[in-house]
Write a protein that holds these residues in place. Structure first.
Motif, PDB file in Angstrom:
ATOM      1  N   THR A   1     -18.564  86.356 -70.642  1.00 15.48           N
ATOM      2  CA  THR A   1     -19.441  87.475 -70.293  1.00 15.48           C
ATOM      3  C   THR A   1     -18.658  88.775 -70.236  1.00 15.48           C
ATOM      4  OG1 THR A   1     -20.855  85.988 -69.007  1.00 15.48           O
ATOM      5  CG2 THR A   1     -21.072  88.347 -68.583  1.00 15.48           C
ATOM      6  N   ALA A   2     -17.489  88.727 -69.597  1.00 15.97           N
ATOM      7  CA  ALA A   2     -16.669  89.936 -69.473  1.00 15.97           C
ATOM      8  C   ALA A   2     -16.269  90.474 -70.840  1.00 15.97           C
ATOM      9  CB  ALA A   2     -15.423  89.631 -68.637  1.00 15.97           C
ATOM     10  N   CYS A   3     -15.819  89.573 -71.719  1.00 11.67           N
ATOM     11  CA  CYS A   3     -15.392  90.017 -73.046  1.00 11.67           C
ATOM     12  C   CYS A   3     -16.563  90.552 -73.861  1.00 11.67           C
ATOM     13  CB  CYS A   3     -14.721  88.867 -73.781  1.00 11.67           C
ATOM     14  SG  CYS A   3     -13.134  88.391 -73.072  1.00 11.67           S
ATOM     15  N   GLY A   4     -17.694  89.862 -73.798  1.00 10.56           N
ATOM     16  CA  GLY A   4     -18.857  90.338 -74.541  1.00 10.56           C
ATOM     17  C   GLY A   4     -19.338  91.682 -74.052  1.00 10.56           C
ATOM     18  N   PHE A   5     -19.325  91.869 -72.724  1.00  7.86           N
ATOM     19  CA  PHE A   5     -19.789  93.129 -72.139  1.00  7.86           C
ATOM     20  C   PHE A   5     -18.864  94.285 -72.530  1.00  7.86           C
ATOM     21  CE2 PHE A   5     -19.762  96.192 -68.609  1.00  7.86           C
ATOM     22  CZ  PHE A   5     -21.112  96.509 -68.546  1.00  7.86           C
ATOM     23  N   ALA A   6     -17.559  94.055 -72.492  1.00  6.93           N
ATOM     24  CA  ALA A   6     -16.607  95.148 -72.728  1.00  6.93           C
ATOM     25  C   ALA A   6     -16.437  95.465 -74.203  1.00  6.93           C
ATOM     26  CB  ALA A   6     -15.251  94.785 -72.115  1.00  6.93           C
TER      27      ALA A   6
END
Length: 505
Positions: A368-373
């Motif tokens: 989630t963090a990687c996709g969001f950023a």
């Protein structure tokens, strides 16, 4: 104010500012000396720290301008259109195109002229020179192509210090480069040959991409599917793989009973050799520096600081080439890692109380963090945003970890027991097949990615709203539990998580 953060952050900002203006280094050094003298004489600690940070910024700004001037200079540009015998060193594996193969090379001699300048080497399809080979060939210097279909290749090459294209026909290998780069070449040849003994076709190509980040042999359609699903990082060298190399080397030393100090030292050398073998790309340098600083901190008995390691890596990359700021790999790598530090622990906390294991919660949080950023970066760089990043990574990444580990183990076994290594490679091929199937399956889902500006704007507004709601909900929960607001916690404790280093992309 955390002085290390302030000083290294000032260096990063100064290097980046060189892209806006390029002051001369000598007057900037004079300004920096004046600022440092004033700062050291100041009695108020905050003022002293701010002025000293400004001195660091000024020095970095001058240095950045000098580096950009060096990158923009070229001896060979004035010789475009000439034909001469040349001596070049191949600096990367060849990338096969429709009509030719291309690779980055270093020109050592052009006719009677001794030079040391990078070029883009173009050769006909057929035999490919190995990385690190020294070639003698008859070539013609050409200007790089200009803007076409929204991509300016000349600008892209110039930001790497490349100003000309060297077109050759036949070549003759006359030697190999030595030194530290030669060590990396030998490690790369070992990993290329011994991680996939007996394998051919797509499975071999996918394993080589996972281990070495070399995608030139992977089918273009499959590469597009990896990009569309947010799984392309699986085919690049990132923190996960660097950590696996360092951790594997340390584990072997500990298994032999040689002690933790020897293990940490071995991890440092293993990470350095691997970085040289796969190429010093932004994600590789960042991950290698983070791993190296972690080992050095342990050896020195100091606490590890992941944010400081991230800033140091950014300073090293920008100090060497301030143009790195515009590189998609640089932006994706640092955005993803910073988001892992901040977003992942919040996602993990949000999943507490649900029937989700801690390992799965961590994987969901990192994805989630990687996709969001990375969504803003992929939009501005490639005009696409993947909507299936989280589920695709949750399914595929654990298998990628197993493929990487088994491939490295196969490379260790191959020189000792080739038949056993061949059997391990065949087994590993099924893992590579599964990863490719995941990429194709998730890419085939209707609406798997966004390519419309209107849809991207709606998604961005929705993401901002969801993030604001999640933050308010978290603050409310902390207040109900009698805990201080997150903004009042020490900076080093915010977003603290038990995310393992191998999740660092």
């Amino acid at each position: 104010m955390r002085l290390p953060y302030a000083f290294v952050g000032a260096l990063c900002l100064g290097f980046a500012l060189a892209n806006l203006a390029r002051p001369a280094i000598v007057p900037m050094l004079g300004v920096a000396v004046a600022l440092a003298s004033f700062g050291l004489a100041a009695s108020e600690p905050r003022l002293r720290a701010a002025v000293l940070a400004a001195a660091f910024l000024v020095v970095a700004w001058g240095w950045g301008g000098t580096r950009l001037a060096q990158l923009d200079s070229s001896v060979l540009t004035s010789r475009i259109g000439t034909v001469e015998w040349a001596m070049v060193e191949v600096e990367e594996p060849s990338r096969l195109g429709t009509f030719d193969q291309r690779m980055k090379a270093l020109v050592l001699r052009w006719g009677t002229l001794r030079v040391h300048e990078p070029v883009l080497l173009e050769l006909p399809l057929g035999r490919s020179p190995p990385q690190g080979a020294r070639l003698r060939l008859l070539g013609e210097l050409k200007a790089p192509p200009g803007p076409s279909n929204g991509f300016d290749e000349a600008k892209w090459l110039r930001r790497q210090g490349i100003h000309v294209v060297l077109r050759g026909q036949s070549f003759r290998v006359v030697g190999r480069r030595g030194g530290v780069s030669g060590v990396g070449d030998r490690v790369g040849r070992w990993l290329t040959g011994d991680t996939t003994p007996g394998l051919t076709g797509e499975r071999r190509d996918v394993i080589e991409a996972i281990v070495l980040g070399r995608t030139s042999s992977v089918d273009q359609g499959l590469l597009d599917d990896f990009r569309a699903t947010g799984l392309y990082h699986c085919l690049a060298v990132d923190g996960l793989k660097v950590a696996a190399i360092g951790g594997g080397a340390a584990a072997v030393i500990l298994f032999l009973g040689l002690g933790i100090y020897v293990a940490q030292t071995a991890a440092l050398f293993a990470v350095a050799a691997y970085a040289l073998a796969v190429g010093l790309h932004p994600s590789v340098v960042r991950a290698s520096l983070a791993a190296g600083l972690g080992s050095l901190a342990w050896l020195a008995g100091r606490e590890r600081d992941r944010w400081q390691a991230l800033l140091v890596a950014a300073a090293v990359l920008l100090g060497w080439n301030p143009y790195s700021l515009f590189d998609a790999g640089f932006q994706l790598s640092f955005a993803a890692v910073a988001s892992i530090f901040v977003v992942t622990p919040r996602v993990v906390r949000a999943l507490e109380g649900y029937p989700v294991s801690h390992a799965l919660a961590q994987l969901i949080g990192v994805s989630t963090a990687c996709g969001f950023a990375t969504a803003p970066v992929t939009w501005f760089q490639f005009h696409q945003i993947s909507l299936v990043t989280v589920p695709a990574n949750v399914v595929a990444v654990p298998v990628v970890v197993e493929v990487l580990g088994l491939a490295l183990l196969t490379a260790v076994v191959a020189p000792i027991a080739p038949p056993v290594a061949a059997a391990m490679a065949q087994l590993n091929g099924w893992g590579a097949w599964f990863v490719a199937v995941c990429a194709r399956a998730f890419a085939g889902i209707p609406g798997a990615q966004i390519t419309s500006p209107r849809e991207a704007a709606v998604l961005g507004l929705g993401a901002v709203g969801a993030a604001a709601y999640a933050w308010q909900r978290g603050e409310r929960a902390r207040a109900e539990a009698g805990l201080p607001p997150d903004r009042d916690r020490p900076a080093e404790d915010r977003g603290r998580t038990t995310t393992p280093a191998r999740a660092d992309r």
